[in-house]
Scaffold this motif. Structure first.
Motif, mmCIF file in Angstrom:
data_model
loop_
_atom_site.group_PDB
_atom_site.id
_atom_site.type_symbol
_atom_site.label_atom_id
_atom_site.label_comp_id
_atom_site.label_asym_id
_atom_site.label_seq_id
_atom_site.Cartn_x
_atom_site.Cartn_y
_atom_site.Cartn_z
ATOM 1 N N GLY A 20 0.784 -1.227 0.000
ATOM 2 C CA GLY A 20 0.000 0.000 0.000
ATOM 3 C C GLY A 20 0.814 1.273 0.000
ATOM 4 N N THR A 21 2.137 1.173 -0.069
ATOM 5 C CA THR A 21 2.988 2.357 -0.059
ATOM 6 C C THR A 21 3.043 2.983 -1.450
ATOM 7 N N VAL A 22 3.517 4.231 -1.530
ATOM 8 C CA VAL A 22 3.647 4.869 -2.837
ATOM 9 C C VAL A 22 4.973 4.503 -3.501
ATOM 10 N N ALA A 23 5.927 4.014 -2.709
ATOM 11 C CA ALA A 23 7.198 3.559 -3.271
ATOM 12 C C ALA A 23 7.921 2.692 -2.251
ATOM 13 N N TRP A 24 8.800 1.827 -2.744
ATOM 14 C CA TRP A 24 9.658 1.056 -1.854
ATOM 15 C C TRP A 24 11.001 0.831 -2.530
ATOM 16 N N LEU A 25 12.042 0.771 -1.692
ATOM 17 C CA LEU A 25 13.400 0.568 -2.189
ATOM 18 C C LEU A 25 14.074 -0.484 -1.318
ATOM 19 N N GLN A 26 14.359 -1.636 -1.914
ATOM 20 C CA GLN A 26 15.020 -2.719 -1.182
ATOM 21 C C GLN A 26 16.526 -2.558 -1.331
ATOM 22 N N CYS A 27 17.238 -2.646 -0.228
ATOM 23 C CA CYS A 27 18.678 -2.368 -0.235
ATOM 24 C C CYS A 27 19.483 -3.499 0.388
ATOM 25 N N LYS A 28 20.697 -3.645 -0.101
ATOM 26 C CA LYS A 28 21.672 -4.495 0.582
ATOM 27 C C LYS A 28 22.681 -3.573 1.265
#
Length: 199
Positions: free
Chosen positions: A116-124
């Motif tokens: 439900g978010t407007v954006a997501w950023l998966q990081c290492k």
């Protein structure tokens, strides 16, 4: 050149006043999520920073006293940019328990992520730095996505929503710098809208 004597002679900053100054900078609201030994966890933040596009790096920071600062370490994490209708999620991960809230965890994400978010950023993990009373975590973005929608905002200690767009303001100024009449800005907007109307 500032000497140790000069620095010691300076009076300490008024922390409350400093918070007021910093609070004038409006930000989005996000939740940093990660996998702990006890399951998925998250913490609400009102700012994160884009550091680099090549490689794609972002930075988040947490007070040293927080559980997240102690646990995040070298774990992958996701920055979830909250939508305007996710105030309850923001409060939940800020430590204010929301009765009846079902946290919208993604059932398929490899690293804990919210729906439900407007954006997501998966990081290492990329690097960790000393940030005074905070720990700075830099992550390399490995996956990301976004959707249309209004973000949740934070300004002067209050959660907010986006207001009137800048394009509603006057677009021209007088040569002597005097403010132009407000109706001029509205006329420009009306003209812009009329360009998209069917004849």
């Amino acid at each position: 050149m500032v000497t140790m004597t000069d620095a010691a002679a300076r009076p300490p900053l008024d922390t409350r006043a400093l918070r007021g100054s910093l609070g004038q900078y409006a930000t989005g609201v996000a939740v940093v999520t990660y996998q702990s030994d006890d399951g998925p966890r998250g913490a609400t933040i009102n700012s994160f920073t884009s550091v680099s596009m090549d490689p794609p790096l972002i930075l988040v920071s947490f007070a040293r006293s927080t559980t997240t600062a102690q646990l995040l370490g070298d774990r992958p994490f996701t920055v979830n940019v909250l939508a305007a209708n996710q105030l309850d999620v923001a409060l939940q991960f800020a430590g204010r328990q929301q009765t009846g809230l079902q946290v919208p965890w993604s059932p398929t994400a490899q690293v804990p992520r919210l729906l439900g978010t407007v954006a997501w950023l998966q990081c290492k993990p990329w690097a960790t730095y000393d940030g005074g009373d905070h720990v700075l975590f830099v992550g390399e973005i490995v996956h990301h996505d976004c959707r249309r929608g209004e973000p949740l905002l934070f300004h002067r200690g209050t959660f907010r929503m986006i207001g009137v767009g800048v394009y509603d303001l006057p677009r021209i100024v007088q040569l002597d710098g005097r403010p132009i009449a407000p109706w001029v800005g509205h006329a420009h907007l009306l003209h812009e809208i009329s360009e998209y109307l069917e004849p």
